[in-house]
Every structure is written in C-alpha cells, then in structure tokens.
Motif scaffolding. Structure first.
Motif, PDB file in Angstrom:
ATOM      1  N   GLU A 132       0.833  -1.193   0.000  1.00  0.00           N
ATOM      2  CA  GLU A 132       0.000   0.000   0.000  1.00  0.00           C
ATOM      3  C   GLU A 132       0.883   1.265   0.000  1.00  0.00           C
ATOM      4  O   GLU A 132       0.618   2.224  -0.722  1.00  0.00           O
ATOM      5  CB  GLU A 132      -0.918  -0.030   1.240  1.00  0.00           C
ATOM      6  CG  GLU A 132      -1.999   1.037   1.276  1.00  0.00           C
ATOM      7  CD  GLU A 132      -2.737   1.209  -0.053  1.00  0.00           C
ATOM      8  OE1 GLU A 132      -3.009   0.195  -0.735  1.00  0.00           O
ATOM      9  OE2 GLU A 132      -3.015   2.380  -0.415  1.00  0.00           O
ATOM     10  N   GLU A 133       1.938   1.220   0.772  1.00  0.00           N
ATOM     11  CA  GLU A 133       2.872   2.359   0.813  1.00  0.00           C
ATOM     12  C   GLU A 133       3.473   2.618  -0.557  1.00  0.00           C
ATOM     13  O   GLU A 133       3.620   3.763  -0.978  1.00  0.00           O
ATOM     14  CB  GLU A 133       4.025   2.049   1.777  1.00  0.00           C
ATOM     15  CG  GLU A 133       3.858   2.629   3.148  1.00  0.00           C
ATOM     16  CD  GLU A 133       5.154   2.516   3.938  1.00  0.00           C
ATOM     17  OE1 GLU A 133       6.165   3.090   3.524  1.00  0.00           O
ATOM     18  OE2 GLU A 133       5.140   1.809   4.972  1.00  0.00           O
TER      19      GLU A 133
ATOM     20  N   ARG B  97       2.187   1.877  -3.363  1.00  0.00           N
ATOM     21  CA  ARG B  97       1.140   2.398  -4.236  1.00  0.00           C
ATOM     22  C   ARG B  97       0.954   3.881  -3.974  1.00  0.00           C
ATOM     23  O   ARG B  97       0.913   4.691  -4.895  1.00  0.00           O
ATOM     24  CB  ARG B  97      -0.158   1.620  -3.991  1.00  0.00           C
ATOM     25  CG  ARG B  97      -1.257   1.957  -4.983  1.00  0.00           C
ATOM     26  CD  ARG B  97      -2.357   0.917  -4.954  1.00  0.00           C
ATOM     27  NE  ARG B  97      -1.862  -0.360  -5.459  1.00  0.00           N
ATOM     28  CZ  ARG B  97      -2.171  -1.575  -4.979  1.00  0.00           C
ATOM     29  NH1 ARG B  97      -2.966  -1.678  -3.967  1.00  0.00           N
ATOM     30  NH2 ARG B  97      -1.689  -2.666  -5.487  1.00  0.00           N
ATOM     31  N   ARG B  98       0.873   4.231  -2.681  1.00  0.00           N
ATOM     32  CA  ARG B  98       0.669   5.642  -2.333  1.00  0.00           C
ATOM     33  C   ARG B  98       1.832   6.521  -2.795  1.00  0.00           C
ATOM     34  O   ARG B  98       1.657   7.658  -3.166  1.00  0.00           O
ATOM     35  CB  ARG B  98       0.439   5.804  -0.822  1.00  0.00           C
ATOM     36  CG  ARG B  98      -1.065   5.872  -0.526  1.00  0.00           C
ATOM     37  CD  ARG B  98      -1.334   6.251   0.918  1.00  0.00           C
ATOM     38  NE  ARG B  98      -1.265   5.065   1.750  1.00  0.00           N
ATOM     39  CZ  ARG B  98      -0.551   4.935   2.864  1.00  0.00           C
ATOM     40  NH1 ARG B  98       0.194   5.927   3.290  1.00  0.00           N
ATOM     41  NH2 ARG B  98      -0.564   3.818   3.553  1.00  0.00           N
TER      42      ARG B  98
END
Ligand code: ARG
Length: 568
Positions: free
Chosen positions: A274-275, A277-278
């Motif tokens: 997720e990191e 992706r962000r």
C-alpha cells in the motif's frame, strides 16, 4: 602494532618539525602512511617519503636520510634508508614484551576494534528453502554469515542473527500436491530426504503433465487462505526440515536469534505494498505490479504476480521495514550467493524511493561465489546435490579413522573427530575470498596436510600441551628474545588490523589466512626455540609467548566457526 606505529609516527613527526621546521604533517597522518615492507629482509615497518616531497621541498631519499639521523624510539632497534623509504627494524625485546603484555591485559578481547559499542547489526543468513535439500551451496551463506556475526559481536555490536527461512511460496503448493499423491511415508516419520524425493518427483511428473502446476498453485492459494489441513501439512514440512538443519547448525555451533521466515511477513506485506502504491511507485505490467527502475539502469522490480500473490522482493521489503522498526538496526546484512545481487540492488532502491534513506547506507548485501563439486554444478531439481550433512559426515569419518590409527587413546574421540572434521570443511571453504567461484574438491578439503583447519587446530592443541607440561614460575626475560620470537610477536600484533579489515570488507577469509600466518610463525618458533630446556627467564618469556598464541589463535578460530579442542 598500532601502538608501535603511533609511537614511531610521533617520533617521525617530531623529527619533521625539528629538521624541516614545519608541522605540515601530523602524527596521525604519518601513522596511516606507515607500511609493511614487502620483504621482511628490508625491515619490519617502512615510511614512504614520496608524499612529503612537495611540502618539504626535498627529494624522497634525502627526506628519508634526514629523518633517519639520530632517530630514536623505544620499539625501534635500527633504521635504514632505501630509495625514498625509511625502513625500521623492531627492537625484539621491547616489542615482544609490549605485545605479550597487551594480550595478557586484554585476554579474549585482544584484537577487538571496539567500534560497535551501542550499535546494532542484523544479519540475515543461512535461510534455506524449507523442504529442499540443505546442500553445499548453503555452506557459504551459513558460515560466512555466522562468522560475520561473530566478528561484529567481537567488535562490540549487538547482533541479531536471523534465519529467514524460505517457508512460503508456490513450492509449498507443489509439496502438498506431491505428498498427497505420492507420499508413501507417514508424515510423522518423514525426513527431509523424503520431502526432497517428492519435490524431485513433482518436477519429473510435471514435465509430462503440466496441469500439476495449476493444481500446485491452487493448493498454495488454499494455504494462503488458511486451509487447516494444508496448514497442518505445511507446518510439518517446516518442522521436519528444521529438525534436520539444527543437526548441522549444532555441529557448527550456530544458534539463531530468530527464525522469522518469509511466511512471517505474509500479513505485513499488504501495508508495505500500500505504501508503494501511495508513493506512486507501482505500475501494472502485463497484469503484474512492478516498480520501474529504468532511471537506475535496472529492470523492473517485481512486486505482485498477475494473480495478486506477492513476490520475493515484496517480502524482503516488508521484512526490512519490520526489522528496522523492531531492532532499530544501524546495519542489516544479507549474505547470499552472487546470483541474487540484482534482486538486492533492486529492492534496496525501491525502499529508498519509498522514502527510507537508510536503505541506501544501512542495508548491505554480501554476495559470495558459486560452489561446484568436483567440477559439476549443483541442481536441486535433478537431485544432483551434496548435502551439508553428508559432507560433514564424510569429513568426520575420515578424522575418526586417523585418530584411531594415530592416537587411539585420545579422550573424547567422537567429539574431537566432529570438531576437527567439520572444522576442516569450514576452514577450507573460508580460505578463499568470498566472491571467488570455487570448485569444492572433496579430496583436497579432507586432506589434512598443509594449510588446513586440522593443522590450525593442531597448533592450538600444541600450545595447550606445552602450557600443561611447563612450570611457568620464572620472571620472563624479554631481552633474550631473538628473530623467531620477534617474528611470532609481529604475527600476533597484526590480529586487530586483520579483524578490522575483515569487518570493513565483510571477508572472514582474512581471518583464515591470518590464522595460517600465525601458525607458520608459531611452528617456526617452536622449531627454533627450545622452551622446556631453556634457562628459567628465557623459558618464562617463551611460555608467555605460547600463552599469547593460545589466546589469539583461540579467538581467531572461534571467529571463523571453528572449535578448539585441547588435545587432538
Ligand atoms: N531463501 C533464499 C534462498 O535460498 C535466501 C534468502 C536470503 N535472504 C533474504 N532476505 N532474501 O535462495
């Protein structure tokens, strides 16, 4: 030797000030410039004067000659000028006494650079893939990794040794399929050999019937979703494997602080991804998620497969984040074959791009070369491997036979045979610079002549037996020290520098080669200098040297994972 270098350097910098009227060069700078002459006949230390030529406005030989005039230092007996070099010969008595008293004062800490106080280093090593053979290809990561851990601990670091077991991935789907179809032994009695046979069988069968690969993938997905039966079987595979690896680790004296393998990070992966992706790093490429690294001259780092399952680099990224948080390391060292160098470069970069600057300075990959056996490459899938366990067994049997022939009355024969046999293999392996590809020739590895582990361990046992026999009550007369004692002390005094260099270059082989130099000097001394029959003060001086050798050789052997039996 550093104390001697510092003393000589201080005297030299005083001489520069006096004779050239300048303090252009500091004592520290001079200490760093002092060299060991390539040929001991020239002297024990040399000061090259070339670099000073400009600031002192004189030709190097003239500088050397002027510095030599009236040079005086308690450790130096003689100076000589050769070209642009000022060579020094050590004063045997002062030097031997200095080295011995240093070793006596510091004991087992002698040689520690003490650079690690208050710092933590995590070492990821050995890390075999569960249910696959633990073979000679793993010798490198296991013994280089552990030796580095011992070296860092010796330097004062807090060390965390992690066995990052390969205990997750589609191969477990394959194992589950294979076990259900062809497993003929009771799982509670199965050994790693049974698991390996199943793994080999799976690949043979899948050649003929590719649908087996789909079945394996489906099974792994079930495992990922926590299917109880698959999970139970998977746990068994790990338990069976670990039980066997531990036999080998015990023989090497290795214990890990953590066995958190790849599976441990499966629930920590989504947050890491997720990191990424962000941070806008993830791109879809043919259904898979990747981080492009074109700007850094590398192929894309693969994070997720098309089916969404995570890949090796993703797991390493999640693991590094977890370790940083958990251990607050100053350094995290990964020891693997050079075949994985690109993998590490890629994911170190991804982590840096995620906004973690420490990834650049604190993550270190330590690669090593390939090992072939008697000229042949290893291949797990075809079963063409030599297991570490078998290699150690062969070595132990050979030593056992030699003991039976030469010293049948030796106490603890089995223990000594194991310590010497395993030591022979490790020493042979760690004699080479780690990045070199080596052909592991069994005959040579197990030959006990020349520069081998048994020779080093035997030298240690010789120290023990001399000390046991001798009455060491006299007052040592260091003035009686001659060339052999000086030579031996010089070898002893180089230990600290060797440890520092081994740490800087992540190279346990420096210690191995140091041990050989020390043993050569010791055995020459033993040959040239009678001990027990010498007059009391000379005898006491020589015994003090033997005690020093025992201390330093013992420490050095332990640093490369070798045991030190008192009798062989
Ligand atoms: N299990 C891997 C292998 O056998 C080695 C793991 C090395 N460590 C790591 N953090 N990737 O190839």
């Amino acid at each position: 030797m550093q104390a001697v270098k510092n003393s000589v350097a201080a005297a030299l910098s005083r001489a520069v000030a006096e004779r050239f009227g300048t303090d252009a060069v500091t004592s520290e700078e001079i200490a760093a410039m002092l060299e060991y002459p390539p040929d001991a006949a020239m002297g024990d230390l040399a000061f090259p004067c070339f670099k000073l030529s400009k600031s002192l406005r004189a030709a190097p030989p003239a500088i050397a000659a002027r510095l030599a005039e009236g040079f005086s230092d308690p450790y130096i007996a003689e100076t000589s000028v050769a070209g642009g070099y000022l060579n020094f010969r050590l004063a045997a008595g002062a030097f031997v006494s200095h080295v011995v008293s240093d070793i006596e004062r510091q004991g087992e800490r002698y040689g520690s650079p003490g650079t690690g106080e208050g710092k933590t280093v995590v070492l990821d090593y050995s890390s075999p893939n569960v249910a696959k053979p633990f073979h000679i290809g793993h010798l490198g990561t296991t013994v280089i990794g552990h030796s580095l851990k011992l070296l860092f601990a010796f330097a004062g670091y807090r060390c965390v040794g992690i066995n990052y077991l390969g205990d997750w991935g589609t191969q477990f789907g394959k194992m589950i399929v294979a076990f259900r179809r062809w497993g003929s032994v009771d799982i509670d009695r199965a050994t790693v050999d049974d698991l390996v046979a199943l793994y080999v069988k799976f690949h043979e069968e899948a050649e003929r019937d590719p649908s087996l690969n789909d079945a394996a993938r489906a099974e792994f997905t079930r495992l990922e979703h926590g299917d109880p039966e698959d999970t139970a079987l998977w746990k068994k595979f790990i338990e069976i494997s670990l039980k066997e690896y531990k036999v080998t680790y015990d023989q090497l004296g290795i214990e890990f602080d953590s066995y958190a393998g790849e599976s441990f990070y499966s629930d920590k992966m989504p947050a890491a991804i997720e990191e990424m992706r962000r941070a806008g790093l993830l791109e879809i490429d043919d259904g898979a998620s990747v981080v492009r690294l074109d700007d850094y001259g590398m192929p894309p780092c693969l994070i997720l497969k098309r089916d969404g399952s995570s890949l090796y680099p993703a797991r390493d990224i999640a693991a590094a984040l977890y370790r940083k948080k958990t251990y607050g390391f100053d350094k995290c060292v990964y020891v693997t074959s050079a075949g994985q160098s690109l993998h590490f470069k890629q994911w170190f970069k991804v982590l840096e791009l995620m906004g973690y600057p420490w990834a650049k300075d604190e993550l270190v990959h330590v690669p090593y070369g390939t090992v072939s056996i008697n000229g042949e490459k290893l291949a797990t899938r075809t079963g063409n491997v030599i297991l570490l366990r078998d290699l150690f067994r062969m070595a132990i049997e050979k030593v056992r036979a030699i003991i039976e022939e030469k010293t049948p009355d030796l106490p603890d024969k089995d223990k000594v045979a194991e310590e010497v046999g395993v030591g022979a293999v490790v020493f042979h392996y760690l004699s080479n610079n780690r990045t070199r590809d080596i052909n592991f020739d069994l005959e040579t590895a197990l030959s006990f002549d020349g520069n081998t582990g048994p020779y080093a361990q035997y030298s240690y046992a010789r120290c023990c037996s001399i000390l046991e026999k001798a009455d060491a009550s006299g007052v040592p007369d260091y003035a009686a020290a001659g060339a052999a004692e000086l030579e031996l002390s010089r070898a002893l005094s180089r230990f600290g520098e060797t440890v520092s260099a081994a740490l800087t270059d992540y190279e346990p082989s420096y210690i191995t080669r140091y041990i050989l130099d020390l043993c050569t000097a010791f055995n020459r001394f033993y040959h040239d200098c009678p001990i027990l029959s010498a007059d009391a003060p000379t005898k006491a001086m020589r015994l003090a040297l033997v005690r020093s050798v025992k201390t330093v050789l013992g420490t050095a052997l332990h640093l490369i994972c070798l045991k030190t039996p008192n009798k062989i």
